[in-house]
Design a protein around this motif. Structure first.
Motif, mmCIF file in Angstrom:
data_model
loop_
_atom_site.group_PDB
_atom_site.id
_atom_site.type_symbol
_atom_site.label_atom_id
_atom_site.label_comp_id
_atom_site.label_asym_id
_atom_site.label_seq_id
_atom_site.Cartn_x
_atom_site.Cartn_y
_atom_site.Cartn_z
ATOM 1 N N GLY A 217 12.997 53.783 -126.928
ATOM 2 C CA GLY A 217 11.803 53.776 -126.940
ATOM 3 C C GLY A 217 11.316 54.005 -127.750
ATOM 4 O O GLY A 217 9.653 53.704 -128.689
ATOM 5 N N THR A 219 9.148 54.477 -131.656
ATOM 6 C CA THR A 219 8.700 53.190 -133.026
ATOM 7 C C THR A 219 8.001 53.552 -133.873
ATOM 8 O O THR A 219 8.352 53.619 -134.994
ATOM 9 C CB THR A 219 6.850 52.555 -132.093
ATOM 10 O OG1 THR A 219 7.249 52.270 -130.413
ATOM 11 C CG2 THR A 219 7.054 51.547 -132.631
ATOM 12 N N VAL A 273 15.446 51.702 -119.536
ATOM 13 C CA VAL A 273 14.416 52.793 -119.933
ATOM 14 C C VAL A 273 15.050 53.632 -118.647
ATOM 15 O O VAL A 273 15.714 55.101 -118.311
ATOM 16 C CB VAL A 273 12.794 53.970 -120.091
ATOM 17 C CG1 VAL A 273 13.503 55.369 -120.005
ATOM 18 C CG2 VAL A 273 13.177 53.395 -121.835
ATOM 19 N N ILE B 139 8.823 56.767 -120.132
ATOM 20 C CA ILE B 139 7.975 55.899 -119.984
ATOM 21 C C ILE B 139 7.441 55.875 -122.236
ATOM 22 O O ILE B 139 6.758 56.714 -122.626
ATOM 23 C CB ILE B 139 6.776 55.582 -119.490
ATOM 24 C CG1 ILE B 139 7.723 55.046 -118.127
ATOM 25 C CG2 ILE B 139 5.891 54.133 -120.291
ATOM 26 C CD1 ILE B 139 6.416 55.053 -117.357
ATOM 27 N N PRO B 140 8.484 55.111 -123.148
ATOM 28 C CA PRO B 140 8.287 54.570 -124.355
ATOM 29 C C PRO B 140 6.438 54.709 -124.394
ATOM 30 O O PRO B 140 5.758 54.599 -123.926
ATOM 31 C CB PRO B 140 9.082 53.241 -124.707
ATOM 32 C CG PRO B 140 9.277 53.019 -123.922
ATOM 33 C CD PRO B 140 8.750 53.743 -122.292
ATOM 34 N N SER B 141 6.389 55.469 -125.557
ATOM 35 C CA SER B 141 5.098 55.728 -126.406
ATOM 36 C C SER B 141 4.183 54.526 -126.382
ATOM 37 O O SER B 141 3.390 54.278 -126.279
ATOM 38 C CB SER B 141 5.101 56.600 -128.015
ATOM 39 O OG SER B 141 4.245 56.292 -128.417
ATOM 40 N N VAL B 142 5.238 53.364 -126.883
ATOM 41 C CA VAL B 142 3.979 52.005 -127.262
ATOM 42 C C VAL B 142 3.729 51.420 -125.951
ATOM 43 O O VAL B 142 2.993 50.193 -126.175
ATOM 44 C CB VAL B 142 5.196 51.137 -128.196
ATOM 45 C CG1 VAL B 142 6.247 51.176 -127.426
ATOM 46 C CG2 VAL B 142 4.915 49.981 -128.794
ATOM 47 N N VAL B 143 4.601 51.418 -124.284
ATOM 48 C CA VAL B 143 4.505 51.361 -123.857
ATOM 49 C C VAL B 143 2.833 52.183 -123.239
ATOM 50 O O VAL B 143 2.186 51.133 -122.776
ATOM 51 C CB VAL B 143 5.212 50.869 -122.365
ATOM 52 C CG1 VAL B 143 4.631 51.046 -121.021
ATOM 53 C CG2 VAL B 143 6.533 49.942 -123.091
ATOM 54 N N TYR B 144 2.950 52.992 -123.130
ATOM 55 C CA TYR B 144 1.848 53.604 -122.771
ATOM 56 C C TYR B 144 1.115 53.349 -123.697
ATOM 57 O O TYR B 144 -0.410 53.160 -123.314
ATOM 58 C CB TYR B 144 1.633 55.018 -123.127
ATOM 59 C CG TYR B 144 2.356 55.897 -122.310
ATOM 60 C CD1 TYR B 144 1.211 56.483 -120.701
ATOM 61 C CD2 TYR B 144 3.542 56.822 -122.256
ATOM 62 C CE1 TYR B 144 2.244 57.305 -120.101
ATOM 63 C CE2 TYR B 144 4.329 57.806 -120.836
ATOM 64 C CZ TYR B 144 3.313 57.779 -120.681
ATOM 65 O OH TYR B 144 3.531 58.607 -119.297
ATOM 66 N N MET B 256 2.155 56.474 -131.892
ATOM 67 C CA MET B 256 2.152 55.182 -131.698
ATOM 68 C C MET B 256 0.637 55.044 -130.747
ATOM 69 O O MET B 256 -0.246 54.030 -130.541
ATOM 70 C CB MET B 256 3.384 54.449 -130.421
ATOM 71 C CG MET B 256 3.782 54.098 -131.872
ATOM 72 S SD MET B 256 3.676 54.006 -134.034
ATOM 73 C CE MET B 256 2.684 52.736 -133.380
#
Lengths: 292, 332
Positions: A217, A219, A273, B139-144, B256
């Motif tokens: 995840g 970026t 994830v 949870i990935p930063s870009v999704v946040y 991000m």
């Protein structure tokens, strides 16, 4: 034995106040746990609600369409992410795992302490500065954004976690296993690899899965290392698309169709994830169960 | 129960580098063993070299900006790539304020969650609940950021910020038009992101407090809360401070999600409703497009500052957490 004096045991006003206060703070703690679950629920709900409708075969296989045309998919980004994760594992796992073996089995004294310390330092470095570092190190000298640079940046993100997990798990292996192997005349390195590492393997696999989940995840370290691309990967020395960067581009675009695709991409990312985290938990639970 | 054995161990290891119990395990001279030791040592040294290489590389890359602007880089708030004039104050300001705001929102909740999970929740609920909290960290930063743009920012713009401006608008903190994108949004997203970090470390620290302390308090008739308040939290204090610093370190470097909701305006403003920017955001937005050497060098200096601050915070935090766990966690 003296008779119990009931009047001394009955709750006085001060004691009732104490119990009320205890209940109040218990409730406060329970409420904070509930508050934390609200954003989690909201994120999962939105990602599923807005992303699920876009799931299709073409999403995973097609290239993005040019600006202005609707349709297309994120096939190149999904493939690119797999390539980048693969490269990150290729660069990061040997270093991470074997540095962990060094810390647990080989190293002692000042050098080991220094290495343990730097692994902690590396774990606290913001991932965007890792991107800047790899840019200065690789991109500037290759004069080109590349999949290799992206993979290296992700590897640096993953190494400290893998190293420390490996070390911790190797230390959990009971010493009598090691002694038994050595007593049979097995060379020390074979003991380490085939007895100690073998025993700790499920746990290390868990750590690796969690590290991969984190890296999948990321970026920020990819923005100026792997960059992005609208085409299939042309080679490891070329810029390459990745799911997180593609989601970022589409999410911040003004086009509704792109935003819809970004939600679908976010759904895929969250699913990956989630699955990796659940798998890691399952592996950990099974190996703990086996040990008992 | 004291710090003495924990301190004595590394000392003993330092004075006798080849610990006696290890020596017979490792017959020297076997080729395979030496090769294996060589390879693992070499790879471990790679880990040792990376942060130093990073520091050298970043200092080298920012030398031009350091030479051109000196200390004024930290105090000037002009960021003008066209005329080659760079000051990092708005970015420092944005990073510091958004992170502190995140801490103010996240710390009470995280400590509450940690106490609930470590001390108060029914045993069967603890596992699943802590998994859910840890999921927030996964949870990935870009999704946040994406969620922030489409859910949080409209919520803040339409409900929270007008309310704040109407009721607390006399404070300079809450003045200006409700835009949604801005310092407040960044602080809230960061708060959500650091809750799992802080709460999981606080939980670990609380777990390290010996059960005997709780039992003693409970035996004196303390209520569950009094037990936590007087028998558990005091021993855990410095570990909790360490957890907060680790959360701060995480918030400072977060890129991000912040970049997507903070509004990206390089101005220093006291109001939390105004758009702002941060060190990590300006790197994410401008690094790939920097077209002059000086511009790139100024951005590298920001990366260097970020690296330095994160480094110091993390070391301090790890030392505090380690000290607490070592002190209260020794066998009771």
């Amino acid at each position: 034995m003296k008779p119990v004096r009931e009047d001394l045991l009955a709750a006085g006003p001060a004691e009732r106040r104490r119990h009320a206060r205890s209940l109040f703070f218990t409730a406060l703690c329970a409420i904070s746990a509930a508050i934390v679950l609200v954003p989690l629920g909201s994120i999962l709900l939105y990602v599923v609600e807005r992303g699920a409708s876009g799931l299709s075969w073409t999403f995973f296989t097609a290239l993005p369409k040019p600006v202005g045309e609707t349709g297309g998919g994120m096939g190149n980004a999904v493939a690119g992410s797999l390539v980048l994760i693969g490269l990150a594992c290729l660069f990061g796992l040997p270093v991470g795992v074997l540095a962990g073996v060094y810390l647990a089995e080989v190293g002692r004294g000042r050098l080991a302490a220094a290495i343990r310390f730097t692994a902690d330092v590396l774990a606290g470095v913001p991932s965007i500065t890792i991107g800047v570092f790899v840019y200065a190190l690789v991109v500037v000298s290759m004069r080109r954004f590349s999949a290799i640079a992206g993979g290296l940046a992700l590897a640096l993100v993953m190494i400290p976690t893998v190293t420390r997990t490996t070390e911790e798990l190797l230390r959990l292996v009971p010493p009598n296993l090691r002694e038994a192997a050595l007593g049979l005349g097995v060379p020390a390195w074979r003991t380490t690899v085939f007895v100690v590492l073998r025993t700790a393997a499920p746990g290390i696999a868990t750590g690796v899965m969690l590290a991969v989940a984190r890296v999948a995840g990321e970026t920020a370290p990819l923005l100026f290392t792997a960059m992005s691309s609208r085409y299939w990967a042309a080679g490891l020395d070329r810029p390459i698309a990745s799911l997180p960067v593609q989601i970022l581009t589409y999410a911040t675009s003004p086009y509704a169709d792109w935003q819809a695709q970004a939600w679908t991409g976010a759904l895929c990312l969250v699913a990956i994830v989630l699955v990796l985290n659940l798998a890691a938990r399952a592996v950990a639970a099974r190996s703990l169960g086996a040990r008992r | 129960m004291s710090a003495a054995p924990a301190e004595a161990l590394p000392h003993a290891a330092a004075t006798t580098p080849s610990a006696p119990q290890r020596a017979p395990d490792r017959p020297r001279g076997r080729l395979g063993d030496r090769l294996f030791e060589g390879v693992t040592t070499a790879l471990a040294i790679v880990v040792l070299l990376v942060p130093s290489a990073m520091l050298i590389e970043l200092v080298g890359a920012s030398r031009k900006a350091i030479g051109a602007f000196g200390a004024s880089f930290l105090t000037s708030s002009t960021w003008d790539p066209v005329h080659g004039s760079f000051g990092a104050l708005p970015f420092l300001w944005g990073t510091v304020v958004s992170s502190l705001l995140a801490l103010a929102l996240a710390v009470p909740v995280s400590i509450g969650v940690a106490i609930f999970l470590a001390e108060l929740a029914p045993h069967r609920a603890r596992g699943p609940l802590s998994f859910l909290v840890e999921l927030l960290a996964a949870i990935p930063s870009v999704v946040y950021g994406f969620w922030g743009v489409f859910v949080l920012v409209p919520l803040l713009r339409e409900h929270v910020e007008p309310w704040l401006a109407a009721h607390l608008g006399f404070l300079p903190l809450f003045q200006g038009p409700p835009l949604g994108f801005g310092m407040l949004a960044a602080g809230v997203v960061l708060a959500i992101m650091i809750v799992p970090t802080v709460s999981s470390i606080v939980r670990e620290v609380l777990r390290a407090v010996p059960a005997a302390q709780r039992e003693a308090a409970a035996g004196l008739g303390a209520t569950p809360w009094d037990t936590i308040r007087f028998a558990v939290l005091p021993s855990a204090r410095s570990g909790i401070v360490g957890a907060i610093l680790l959360g701060l370190g995480r918030a400072l470097g977060e890129t991000m999600a912040v970049t997507m909701v903070i509004g990206n305006r390089p101005k220093v403003s006291v109001s939390l409703l105004d758009p702002a920017t941060s060190m990590a955001s300006v790197l994410a937005n401008e690094f790939a497009e920097a077209d002059s050497d000086l511009y790139l060098s100024a951005l590298s200096e920001i990366a260097l500052l970020l690296f330095g601050v994160a480094l110091i915070l993390n070391l301090l935090a790890r030392w505090l957490v380690g000290a607490t766990k070592g002190r209260v966690g020794s066998p009771a």
